[in-house]
Enzyme design. Sequence first.
Site, PDB file in Angstrom:
ATOM      1  N   GLU A  99     -14.580 -31.459 -65.192  1.00  0.00           N
ATOM      2  CA  GLU A  99     -14.389 -32.358 -64.050  1.00  0.00           C
ATOM      3  C   GLU A  99     -12.952 -32.873 -64.028  1.00  0.00           C
ATOM      4  OE1 GLU A  99     -15.943 -36.590 -65.250  1.00  0.00           O
ATOM      5  OE2 GLU A  99     -17.273 -35.083 -66.109  1.00  0.00           O
ATOM      6  N   LYS A 137     -10.042 -35.394 -64.221  1.00  0.00           N
ATOM      7  CA  LYS A 137      -9.920 -36.663 -64.947  1.00  0.00           C
ATOM      8  C   LYS A 137      -9.234 -37.672 -64.032  1.00  0.00           C
ATOM      9  CE  LYS A 137      -8.268 -38.576 -69.359  1.00  0.00           C
ATOM     10  NZ  LYS A 137      -7.470 -39.671 -68.797  1.00  0.00           N
ATOM     11  N   ASP A 149      -7.558 -40.837 -62.525  1.00  0.00           N
ATOM     12  CA  ASP A 149      -6.659 -41.837 -63.095  1.00  0.00           C
ATOM     13  C   ASP A 149      -7.037 -43.202 -62.528  1.00  0.00           C
ATOM     14  OD1 ASP A 149      -4.668 -42.832 -64.633  1.00  0.00           O
ATOM     15  OD2 ASP A 149      -3.015 -42.152 -63.380  1.00  0.00           O
ATOM     16  N   TYR A 167     -19.842 -40.719 -64.379  1.00  0.00           N
ATOM     17  CA  TYR A 167     -19.671 -39.442 -65.072  1.00  0.00           C
ATOM     18  C   TYR A 167     -20.426 -39.343 -66.399  1.00  0.00           C
ATOM     19  CZ  TYR A 167     -15.760 -42.049 -67.258  1.00  0.00           C
ATOM     20  OH  TYR A 167     -14.981 -42.992 -67.898  1.00  0.00           O
ATOM     21  N   LYS A 225      -4.601 -32.088 -70.168  1.00  0.00           N
ATOM     22  CA  LYS A 225      -3.705 -32.956 -69.393  1.00  0.00           C
ATOM     23  C   LYS A 225      -2.746 -32.142 -68.527  1.00  0.00           C
ATOM     24  CE  LYS A 225      -3.724 -36.802 -69.542  1.00  0.00           C
ATOM     25  NZ  LYS A 225      -3.201 -37.833 -70.404  1.00  0.00           N
ATOM     26  N   CYS A 240      29.631 -46.439 -41.710  1.00  0.00           N
ATOM     27  CA  CYS A 240      29.347 -45.120 -42.261  1.00  0.00           C
ATOM     28  C   CYS A 240      30.238 -44.885 -43.481  1.00  0.00           C
ATOM     29  CB  CYS A 240      29.600 -44.039 -41.216  1.00  0.00           C
ATOM     30  SG  CYS A 240      29.482 -42.353 -41.871  1.00  0.00           S
ATOM     31  N   CYS A 269      32.920 -41.863 -42.373  1.00  0.00           N
ATOM     32  CA  CYS A 269      33.946 -41.976 -41.339  1.00  0.00           C
ATOM     33  C   CYS A 269      34.353 -43.417 -41.034  1.00  0.00           C
ATOM     34  CB  CYS A 269      33.478 -41.291 -40.056  1.00  0.00           C
ATOM     35  SG  CYS A 269      32.099 -42.132 -39.235  1.00  0.00           S
ATOM     36  N   CYS A 315      24.752 -42.992 -38.044  1.00  0.00           N
ATOM     37  CA  CYS A 315      26.153 -42.920 -37.637  1.00  0.00           C
ATOM     38  C   CYS A 315      26.179 -42.082 -36.375  1.00  0.00           C
ATOM     39  CB  CYS A 315      26.998 -42.264 -38.732  1.00  0.00           C
ATOM     40  SG  CYS A 315      28.692 -41.900 -38.192  1.00  0.00           S
ATOM     41  N   CYS A 344      32.027 -37.204 -37.441  1.00  0.00           N
ATOM     42  CA  CYS A 344      31.926 -37.715 -38.813  1.00  0.00           C
ATOM     43  C   CYS A 344      31.990 -36.547 -39.795  1.00  0.00           C
ATOM     44  CB  CYS A 344      30.616 -38.472 -38.978  1.00  0.00           C
ATOM     45  SG  CYS A 344      30.274 -38.987 -40.671  1.00  0.00           S
TER      46      CYS A 344
END
Length: 711
Positions: A112, A114, A116, A232, A320, A414, A417, A432, A437
């Site tokens: 199954e 796992k 978290d 579970y 894991k 910016c 530029c 910008c 630019c």
Amino acid sequence: MDVERELNALRDAIREHNYRYYVLDEPSIGDAEYDALMRRLRALEAEHPELITPDSPTQRVGSAPSEQFAKVRHPQSMLSLANALNREELAAWHARIRRLLGEEEPIAYVVEPKIDGLAMAITYRHGRLTVAATRGDGTVGEDVTPNVRTVHSVPLRLRPPTGGDEIPAVVPEQIEVRGEIYMRIADFEQLNSEQAAAGEKIFANPRNAAAGSLRQLNPQITAGRPLRFFAYSIGPISGVRLTSQWQTLAYLRALGFPVNDDIRRLESFDEVVRYCEAWMSRREHLAYEADGIVVKVDSFTQQAELGVVARDPRWAIAFKFPARESMTTLREIVVNVGRTGRMNPNAVLDPVVIGGVTVANATLHNEDYILSRDIRIGDRVTVKRSGDVIPKVVGPVTSARTGEERPWCMPSECPSCGEPVHREPDAADYYCVNAACPAQLVRRVEHWVGRGALDIVGVGEEQARLFVERGLIHDVADLYTLTPAHFEGITGYGPKRIANILQGIVASKERPFDRLIVGLGIRSVGETVAALLVRQYRSIEAIMSATEADLVAIPGVGPHIAEEIVRFFRHEPNRTLVSKLKAAGLCTEGTATPALAGAALVGKTFVLTGALPSLTREAATELIEAHGGSVTSSVSKKTDYLLVGDAPGGSKYIKAQQLGIPMVDEVGLRALIGAELSLRAGPRAEGEGQPTTERRAPSGSIVAAQMNLDL
């Protein structure tokens, strides 16, 4: 019917509907009917408080706050699991149990994901929930019974099993059910949006959100959090005999507990390995966070024979997954400028390995994202990497602060530029607007030479950067002034290669008028809108002279796109660029024809929030407006749909919920249009969102669809 009989009938009916809604995700009545049942139950209980029972559905709302959690000693220790970090370690575990059980003895396995979340032990006596405790140190946990009672997928009273398939047909006298309290990813993201909008704490990940929600001293806060439960395993049980893990899971389902549909019983170790590796590569499809796969020997007799070493059972192991999150230090926040002028804040990090990849940079989305999470320069931060998507900073580790961390805000000019930056009201991004630019020029050249625009063979990112860095061009029109002399002394550019590049540039002059419109890189104007413009207007001068009112009159061109077109051509450097392109001999005229009429989204108003999987905000706006819809910046009663992407803005999301406005993701948008259209997405460097598969849950939230893996 007397009052007590009616109360019992109402409670039984509501329990059944809760089971179908929260456990099966298969509601059998609508919200209005359910609400009517609850109102009737509350009214009767208010008239007859002496008849209220602890397991009544009305008792999930949460009790008075507690000053602290009492300690609970587990009647049977909650063991930890040893880890296998790769296939070899998993095989070594299997070899050990084979050696202990005998090489010839058949072994079946239950596997199954796992989850978290937060491990929980819930005790029932005579079918009623009595105690719920956290795992704690495995021997002593905390009593969080009032909080767990608010979790709708945890039954307050067990369902009588119907039996069959070796499932006992009785409710046990006493049973401790073990499982995981968790939060779905979509629910977690919605909660964080609401927290940010309210100026409250932002959670780093779904596990922290679940743990923090469950450990509230005020159960009424827990009741407002989107917590779920998967069962579970079991601890002590009396009155019923179970012989295997697989039988236990079936029995738990029969008692009314949600059990993960992705759990499998497998007959061979090779199948176990395939399951683990399949989920490791497909973990993005889960609706919840999972950090591995738990593998258990199915038979309880074999489990007892294998026994326990220290605090780890020999009969189970956790395979894991590589970590997708890690913590590191944020050293600086730099702002990159994309092709459209979008300002993208990015984190410069102390390098850290996540999922086998060294990460030194991560996206921070936009200024609102940074400020809402109070991310500061110098912070220890959590960084997440999902699949192949650009890593992102999730949030700061505030407990690690020293006081030397520095707040950050978007620069007013910016960084490339020096022009003032622009942010539209209620929008998330700064821009910008200077097309000249330098930071935008490389990407503008890349866009100009791309297949959907002028399609210049032989010119790509390498050449675009070379031309800009050597000062050979200052806008895309300068491409048409290049000669062989400009390439002298450049390593790797011989006569044949130079000739091919120049030939490709000359050939692009023959591209049709709409390709030039695309190539200009006007925000929200791609191939679809460019085609609409050249159908309506004969020349580039006619488009440049059009007003917003003129443009909006074209079916498929909405107010947002019209505003962008007018703004682009109002900027003098852009008008100069058009003159240079015309002088260079590019096609700036076409044959105007009536624009296409009729579209799927005519009259529909959308508001956008968050980053979409494969569309930039501009491309999404273009897609909507090209099909008759319009995009506005704020949610109101006139809004028809909220288009939701990754990291949605809290205020828009909450207001849409309050007004009952339908929410769709990118897949839903395309479904409304009625066709899978292929629009070119903006470059990933512009900080776009993560790909997801989503569905509408009964509760109305958008959640990632679970993958059903059959082996």
